[in-house]
Design an enzyme around this catalytic site. Structure first.
Site, PDB file in Angstrom:
ATOM      1  N   CYS A 134       0.841  -1.205   0.000  1.00  0.00           N
ATOM      2  CA  CYS A 134       0.000   0.000   0.000  1.00  0.00           C
ATOM      3  C   CYS A 134       0.872   1.249   0.000  1.00  0.00           C
ATOM      4  O   CYS A 134       1.379   1.668   1.048  1.00  0.00           O
ATOM      5  CB  CYS A 134      -0.932  -0.005   1.212  1.00  0.00           C
ATOM      6  SG  CYS A 134      -2.030   1.432   1.279  1.00  0.00           S
ATOM      7  N   CYS A 137      -0.528   4.081   2.113  1.00  0.00           N
ATOM      8  CA  CYS A 137      -0.345   3.888   3.553  1.00  0.00           C
ATOM      9  C   CYS A 137       1.081   4.182   3.991  1.00  0.00           C
ATOM     10  O   CYS A 137       1.311   4.831   5.020  1.00  0.00           O
ATOM     11  CB  CYS A 137      -0.687   2.448   3.944  1.00  0.00           C
ATOM     12  SG  CYS A 137      -2.287   1.847   3.382  1.00  0.00           S
ATOM     13  N   ASP A 138       2.051   3.683   3.226  1.00  0.00           N
ATOM     14  CA  ASP A 138       3.438   3.653   3.707  1.00  0.00           C
ATOM     15  C   ASP A 138       4.416   4.531   2.928  1.00  0.00           C
ATOM     16  O   ASP A 138       5.579   4.639   3.311  1.00  0.00           O
ATOM     17  CB  ASP A 138       3.955   2.210   3.675  1.00  0.00           C
ATOM     18  CG  ASP A 138       3.136   1.295   4.578  1.00  0.00           C
ATOM     19  OD1 ASP A 138       2.672   1.766   5.626  1.00  0.00           O
ATOM     20  OD2 ASP A 138       2.960   0.118   4.223  1.00  0.00           O
TER      21      ASP A 138
END
Length: 308
Positions: A134, A137-138
Protein backbone atom coordinates in the site's frame (compact mmCIF):
# COMPACT_ATOMS: atom_id res chain seq x y z
CA UNK A 1 -30.03 -12.95 17.43
CA UNK A 2 -30.27 -9.75 15.42
CA UNK A 3 -26.99 -9.53 13.53
CA UNK A 4 -23.76 -11.46 13.04
CA UNK A 5 -20.73 -9.55 11.77
CA UNK A 6 -18.25 -11.76 9.93
CA UNK A 7 -14.74 -10.31 10.08
CA UNK A 8 -12.67 -8.49 12.65
CA UNK A 9 -10.99 -5.42 11.15
CA UNK A 10 -11.75 -1.68 10.90
CA UNK A 11 -14.99 -2.34 9.00
CA UNK A 12 -16.21 -5.15 11.24
CA UNK A 13 -15.36 -3.44 14.54
CA UNK A 14 -16.87 -0.13 13.43
CA UNK A 15 -20.03 -1.96 12.39
CA UNK A 16 -20.03 -3.60 15.83
CA UNK A 17 -19.65 -0.22 17.57
CA UNK A 18 -22.60 1.28 15.73
CA UNK A 19 -24.73 -1.86 15.98
CA UNK A 20 -24.07 -2.07 19.73
CA UNK A 21 -25.08 1.53 20.28
CA UNK A 22 -28.23 0.86 18.26
CA UNK A 23 -29.15 -1.94 20.66
CA UNK A 24 -28.69 -4.75 18.14
CA UNK A 25 -26.41 -6.82 20.40
CA UNK A 26 -24.10 -7.90 17.56
CA UNK A 27 -21.92 -10.99 17.52
CA UNK A 28 -18.56 -10.54 15.76
CA UNK A 29 -16.89 -13.63 14.31
CA UNK A 30 -13.32 -12.35 14.21
CA UNK A 31 -11.71 -15.20 12.30
CA UNK A 32 -8.09 -16.34 12.52
CA UNK A 33 -6.55 -12.84 12.60
CA UNK A 34 -8.39 -10.30 14.79
CA UNK A 35 -7.59 -6.89 13.41
CA UNK A 36 -7.17 -7.87 9.78
CA UNK A 37 -4.52 -6.32 7.54
CA UNK A 38 -3.82 -3.47 9.97
CA UNK A 39 -1.95 -5.88 12.21
CA UNK A 40 0.63 -6.35 9.45
CA UNK A 41 1.38 -2.62 9.11
CA UNK A 42 3.59 -0.37 11.21
CA UNK A 43 2.85 3.32 11.82
CA UNK A 44 -0.23 4.80 10.16
CA UNK A 45 0.22 8.49 9.38
CA UNK A 46 -3.04 9.22 7.56
CA UNK A 47 -5.76 8.23 10.04
CA UNK A 48 -7.41 11.41 11.41
CA UNK A 49 -7.02 12.18 15.09
CA UNK A 50 -3.45 10.95 15.46
CA UNK A 51 -1.15 13.87 14.56
CA UNK A 52 1.96 11.85 15.40
CA UNK A 53 0.74 8.67 13.73
CA UNK A 54 -0.47 5.47 15.34
CA UNK A 55 0.65 1.86 15.24
CA UNK A 56 -1.70 -0.17 13.03
CA UNK A 57 -2.17 -2.96 15.54
CA UNK A 58 -2.76 -0.48 18.35
CA UNK A 59 -5.40 1.38 16.33
CA UNK A 60 -7.45 -1.67 15.39
CA UNK A 61 -7.17 -3.18 18.86
CA UNK A 62 -8.58 0.05 20.29
CA UNK A 63 -11.51 -0.32 17.88
CA UNK A 64 -11.94 -3.89 19.08
CA UNK A 65 -11.86 -2.84 22.73
CA UNK A 66 -14.40 -0.10 22.07
CA UNK A 67 -16.78 -2.52 20.33
CA UNK A 68 -16.52 -4.97 23.23
CA UNK A 69 -17.02 -2.25 25.85
CA UNK A 70 -20.21 -1.14 24.11
CA UNK A 71 -21.63 -4.66 24.27
CA UNK A 72 -20.49 -6.54 21.16
CA UNK A 73 -19.91 -10.25 21.70
CA UNK A 74 -16.53 -11.15 20.13
CA UNK A 75 -15.97 -14.72 18.98
CA UNK A 76 -12.53 -15.96 17.93
CA UNK A 77 -13.98 -18.73 15.76
CA UNK A 78 -13.73 -19.27 12.00
CA UNK A 79 -16.78 -19.37 9.75
CA UNK A 80 -16.86 -22.57 7.71
CA UNK A 81 -20.22 -22.24 5.98
CA UNK A 82 -23.11 -19.82 5.58
CA UNK A 83 -26.67 -20.81 4.69
CA UNK A 84 -28.67 -17.84 3.51
CA UNK A 85 -32.39 -17.77 4.20
CA UNK A 86 -34.62 -17.67 1.14
CA UNK A 87 -37.62 -16.58 3.20
CA UNK A 88 -38.42 -12.96 3.93
CA UNK A 89 -37.68 -12.38 7.60
CA UNK A 90 -35.97 -15.76 7.93
CA UNK A 91 -32.68 -16.32 9.74
CA UNK A 92 -29.31 -16.88 8.10
CA UNK A 93 -27.24 -19.73 9.52
CA UNK A 94 -23.50 -19.44 10.21
CA UNK A 95 -21.58 -22.67 10.89
CA UNK A 96 -18.35 -22.29 12.90
CA UNK A 97 -15.23 -24.43 13.05
CA UNK A 98 -15.98 -25.43 16.65
CA UNK A 99 -19.22 -27.13 15.60
CA UNK A 100 -21.63 -24.40 16.64
CA UNK A 101 -24.29 -23.02 14.31
CA UNK A 102 -25.47 -19.47 14.91
CA UNK A 103 -28.57 -17.89 13.44
CA UNK A 104 -29.29 -14.21 12.84
CA UNK A 105 -31.87 -12.08 11.09
CA UNK A 106 -29.09 -10.09 9.37
CA UNK A 107 -25.45 -10.55 8.41
CA UNK A 108 -22.71 -7.99 7.87
CA UNK A 109 -19.80 -9.30 5.78
CA UNK A 110 -16.50 -7.58 6.63
CA UNK A 111 -13.97 -10.25 5.69
CA UNK A 112 -11.58 -7.89 3.88
CA UNK A 113 -9.14 -8.61 1.08
CA UNK A 114 -5.59 -9.86 0.79
CA UNK A 115 -2.88 -8.22 -1.27
CA UNK A 116 -1.27 -10.49 -3.83
CA UNK A 117 2.43 -11.17 -3.25
CA UNK A 118 5.09 -12.72 -5.45
CA UNK A 119 5.59 -15.71 -3.18
CA UNK A 120 9.17 -14.92 -2.17
CA UNK A 121 10.17 -16.07 1.30
CA UNK A 122 11.79 -12.68 1.93
CA UNK A 123 8.47 -10.88 1.43
CA UNK A 124 7.09 -12.21 4.69
CA UNK A 125 10.35 -11.60 6.55
CA UNK A 126 10.60 -8.00 5.37
CA UNK A 127 6.91 -7.08 5.50
CA UNK A 128 6.75 -3.80 7.40
CA UNK A 129 10.53 -3.46 7.09
CA UNK A 130 10.67 -2.32 3.49
CA UNK A 131 8.00 -4.47 1.86
CA UNK A 132 4.49 -3.04 1.52
CA UNK A 133 1.34 -3.53 -0.54
CA UNK A 134 0.00 0.00 0.00
CA UNK A 135 1.86 3.05 -1.28
CA UNK A 136 -0.78 5.41 0.09
CA UNK A 137 -0.35 3.89 3.55
CA UNK A 138 3.44 3.65 3.71
CA UNK A 139 4.85 5.93 1.02
CA UNK A 140 5.42 8.78 3.48
CA UNK A 141 8.22 6.82 5.15
CA UNK A 142 10.26 6.82 1.93
CA UNK A 143 10.60 10.54 1.33
CA UNK A 144 13.86 11.18 -0.48
CA UNK A 145 14.63 7.46 -0.80
CA UNK A 146 14.70 4.90 -3.61
CA UNK A 147 11.80 2.49 -4.02
CA UNK A 148 10.49 -0.10 -6.47
CA UNK A 149 6.95 -0.90 -7.55
CA UNK A 150 5.96 -4.25 -9.07
CA UNK A 151 3.16 -4.32 -11.62
CA UNK A 152 2.14 -3.04 -15.02
CA UNK A 153 -1.49 -2.00 -14.66
CA UNK A 154 -3.21 1.23 -13.67
CA UNK A 155 -2.78 0.54 -9.96
CA UNK A 156 0.97 0.08 -10.34
CA UNK A 157 1.18 3.21 -12.49
CA UNK A 158 -0.76 5.25 -9.93
CA UNK A 159 1.37 3.97 -7.07
CA UNK A 160 4.57 4.74 -8.98
CA UNK A 161 3.32 8.27 -9.68
CA UNK A 162 2.37 8.78 -6.05
CA UNK A 163 5.70 7.48 -4.77
CA UNK A 164 7.59 9.64 -7.26
CA UNK A 165 6.11 12.69 -5.50
CA UNK A 166 7.90 11.57 -2.34
CA UNK A 167 10.92 9.42 -3.25
CA UNK A 168 14.02 10.48 -5.12
CA UNK A 169 13.76 7.53 -7.53
CA UNK A 170 11.15 4.90 -8.41
CA UNK A 171 11.78 1.68 -10.31
CA UNK A 172 8.70 0.19 -11.94
CA UNK A 173 9.33 -3.54 -12.42
CA UNK A 174 7.21 -4.94 -15.25
CA UNK A 175 7.20 -8.64 -16.13
CA UNK A 176 6.01 -8.11 -19.71
CA UNK A 177 7.46 -5.94 -22.47
CA UNK A 178 4.44 -3.62 -22.42
CA UNK A 179 2.32 -1.87 -19.80
CA UNK A 180 -1.32 -2.75 -19.21
CA UNK A 181 -1.99 0.71 -17.80
CA UNK A 182 -4.12 3.18 -19.74
CA UNK A 183 -2.51 5.41 -22.34
CA UNK A 184 -2.93 8.48 -20.12
CA UNK A 185 -1.19 6.75 -17.21
CA UNK A 186 1.62 5.52 -19.46
CA UNK A 187 2.23 9.05 -20.71
CA UNK A 188 2.61 10.24 -17.13
CA UNK A 189 5.06 7.47 -16.33
CA UNK A 190 7.24 8.03 -19.38
CA UNK A 191 7.38 11.79 -18.78
CA UNK A 192 8.36 11.52 -15.11
CA UNK A 193 12.17 11.74 -14.76
CA UNK A 194 12.06 10.06 -11.35
CA UNK A 195 10.53 6.84 -12.72
CA UNK A 196 12.61 4.18 -14.46
CA UNK A 197 10.64 1.34 -16.05
CA UNK A 198 12.33 -2.06 -16.11
CA UNK A 199 10.49 -4.06 -18.76
CA UNK A 200 10.76 -7.86 -18.90
CA UNK A 201 12.16 -8.01 -15.38
CA UNK A 202 11.07 -10.27 -12.54
CA UNK A 203 12.04 -10.07 -8.88
CA UNK A 204 13.64 -13.29 -7.67
CA UNK A 205 14.82 -12.24 -4.22
CA UNK A 206 14.83 -9.40 -1.69
CA UNK A 207 18.03 -8.78 0.28
CA UNK A 208 18.73 -7.13 3.60
CA UNK A 209 18.32 -7.73 7.32
CA UNK A 210 16.64 -6.50 9.43
CA UNK A 211 15.45 -4.04 6.76
CA UNK A 212 15.31 -4.19 2.97
CA UNK A 213 18.45 -3.10 1.14
CA UNK A 214 18.30 -4.58 -2.36
CA UNK A 215 16.18 -6.46 -4.88
CA UNK A 216 17.61 -9.13 -7.14
CA UNK A 217 16.04 -9.14 -10.59
CA UNK A 218 16.22 -11.34 -13.63
CA UNK A 219 15.91 -9.81 -17.10
CA UNK A 220 14.34 -12.24 -19.53
CA UNK A 221 14.67 -11.43 -23.19
CA UNK A 222 13.68 -14.97 -24.05
CA UNK A 223 13.12 -18.24 -22.27
CA UNK A 224 16.78 -19.23 -22.54
CA UNK A 225 18.33 -15.78 -22.51
CA UNK A 226 18.42 -14.06 -19.14
CA UNK A 227 20.62 -11.80 -17.06
CA UNK A 228 20.55 -10.99 -13.36
CA UNK A 229 20.99 -7.61 -11.72
CA UNK A 230 20.72 -6.16 -8.23
CA UNK A 231 19.20 -2.76 -7.51
CA UNK A 232 19.62 -0.79 -4.29
CA UNK A 233 16.23 0.13 -2.83
CA UNK A 234 14.73 1.17 0.49
CA UNK A 235 11.15 0.17 -0.25
CA UNK A 236 9.45 -2.53 -2.33
CA UNK A 237 5.76 -2.06 -3.16
CA UNK A 238 3.48 -4.77 -4.54
CA UNK A 239 0.81 -3.52 -6.96
CA UNK A 240 -0.31 -6.72 -8.62
CA UNK A 241 -3.81 -6.79 -7.23
CA UNK A 242 -5.87 -7.93 -4.26
CA UNK A 243 -7.99 -10.98 -3.60
CA UNK A 244 -11.27 -10.23 -1.77
CA UNK A 245 -12.19 -12.85 0.83
CA UNK A 246 -15.63 -13.50 -0.59
CA UNK A 247 -15.44 -17.13 -1.71
CA UNK A 248 -17.33 -18.31 1.38
CA UNK A 249 -20.43 -16.47 0.19
CA UNK A 250 -20.49 -17.66 -3.44
CA UNK A 251 -22.69 -18.08 -5.37
CA UNK A 252 -25.57 -16.71 -3.30
CA UNK A 253 -24.06 -13.24 -2.89
CA UNK A 254 -23.42 -11.46 -6.18
CA UNK A 255 -19.81 -10.43 -6.86
CA UNK A 256 -18.00 -8.66 -9.68
CA UNK A 257 -15.50 -10.23 -12.08
CA UNK A 258 -12.70 -9.94 -9.50
CA UNK A 259 -14.73 -11.36 -6.62
CA UNK A 260 -15.61 -8.12 -4.83
CA UNK A 261 -19.11 -8.21 -3.32
CA UNK A 262 -21.52 -5.93 -5.14
CA UNK A 263 -23.50 -3.41 -3.13
CA UNK A 264 -26.44 -1.45 -4.46
CA UNK A 265 -27.95 2.04 -4.61
CA UNK A 266 -25.15 3.68 -2.65
CA UNK A 267 -25.79 1.47 0.37
CA UNK A 268 -24.08 -1.61 1.77
CA UNK A 269 -26.96 -3.88 0.72
CA UNK A 270 -25.98 -6.99 -1.23
CA UNK A 271 -28.00 -9.16 -3.58
CA UNK A 272 -29.26 -11.20 -0.61
CA UNK A 273 -31.96 -9.71 1.58
CA UNK A 274 -30.71 -8.93 5.07
CA UNK A 275 -27.05 -9.29 4.10
CA UNK A 276 -24.71 -6.28 4.01
CA UNK A 277 -21.06 -5.92 3.00
CA UNK A 278 -18.46 -3.38 4.08
CA UNK A 279 -14.72 -2.80 3.99
CA UNK A 280 -12.23 -4.14 1.47
CA UNK A 281 -14.32 -7.19 0.52
CA UNK A 282 -16.68 -4.75 -1.21
CA UNK A 283 -14.17 -2.04 -2.17
CA UNK A 284 -12.02 -2.65 -5.28
CA UNK A 285 -10.86 0.96 -5.41
CA UNK A 286 -9.92 2.69 -2.15
CA UNK A 287 -8.95 -0.06 0.34
CA UNK A 288 -8.03 2.35 3.15
CA UNK A 289 -8.53 1.96 6.88
CA UNK A 290 -10.68 5.07 7.06
CA UNK A 291 -12.94 4.05 4.16
CA UNK A 292 -13.33 0.58 5.66
CA UNK A 293 -14.36 2.08 9.01
CA UNK A 294 -16.78 4.45 7.29
CA UNK A 295 -18.43 1.62 5.36
CA UNK A 296 -18.74 -0.36 8.60
CA UNK A 297 -20.75 2.53 10.03
CA UNK A 298 -22.97 2.51 6.94
CA UNK A 299 -23.49 -1.24 7.15
CA UNK A 300 -24.66 -1.05 10.77
CA UNK A 301 -27.04 1.78 9.94
CA UNK A 302 -28.40 -0.08 6.91
CA UNK A 303 -28.79 -3.19 9.05
CA UNK A 304 -30.64 -1.26 11.76
CA UNK A 305 -33.05 0.15 9.19
CA UNK A 306 -33.62 -3.31 7.69
CA UNK A 307 -34.40 -4.88 11.06
CA UNK A 308 -36.85 -2.14 11.88
Amino acid sequence: MNVIIIGGGPAGYTAAIYASRAGLEPVVIEGPLPGGQLTTTTTIENYPGFPNGVDGTELVMQMREQAERLGANLEGAIVEKVEFSAEEGGCHKVALDDGRVMEAKALIIATGAEAKYLGLSAEERLRGSGVSACATCDGFFYKGKTVAVVGGGDTAAEEAQYLASLAQKVYLIVRRNVLRASKAMQDKLFSNPKIEILFEHETVDLLGSPVLKQAELVYRRGKADEARKVIDIDGFFLAIGHTPKSELFHPAVEVDAEGYIKTFDGTTRTSVRGVFACGDVADPRYRQCITAAASGCKAAMDCKQYLE
